[in-house]
Motif scaffolding. Structure first.
Motif: not given
Length: 144
Positions: A56-68, A44-46, A15-17
């Motif tokens: 897809v295109l993805m950008v770096h963000s703050r840690p959302l979980s252990k691996n995400k 993360h896929d909201e 879910m959302k990942s």
């Protein structure tokens, strides 16, 4: 700032990942040969919009979980959806409002598969192929 990554979604079962496979090509420092390296990232896929095979295109963000630590920002190309339930099924031909073509046309029985009345014939093609031996060149030359 970390460079945005482009990749292909390989899994969206969470879910959302999503799991995204990013492929890069680099020149080997010693041998000079170009090497293809692949790495999988959790992203993360909201809105749960991504499906397997989407680019897809993805950008770096703050840690959302252990691996995400990545967020999907854009779907560059959607993969075509394959309908597994309707594979090999015949489509109904609706001629008029309540009439169904091939299903009702064959109500009388018989060998009519197409629902068009008679079996279609191809002109210029023999109905039965000549007796051929599939044992190779030697059988045709020496008559084995």
């Amino acid at each position: 700032m970390v460079k945005p990554l482009k990749g292909v979604v390989v899994s969206n079962k969470m879910m959302k990942s999503v799991t995204v496979m990013v492929e890069r090509i680099y020149k080997h420092p010693r041998w000079g040969k170009y090497v293809k390296a692949r790495k999988k990232y959790m992203a993360h896929d909201e809105n749960n919009m991504c499906g397997p095979g989407d680019k897809v295109l993805m950008v770096h963000s703050r840690p959302l979980s252990k691996n995400k630590k990545w967020v999907v920002t854009e779907i560059l190309r959607k993969e075509r959806v394959y309908d597994h339930d309707n594979v090999g099924k015949r489509k109904e031909l609706h001629l008029f409002d309540g009439d169904v073509g091939p299903a009702n046309a064959n109500a009388g029985g018989g060998d009519d598969v197409t629902g068009l009345g008679a079996a279609p014939q191809v002109i210029g093609v023999p109905s039965k192929p000549a007796q051929a031996s599939f044992r190779g060149f030697a059988s045709s030359v020496f008559g084995f």
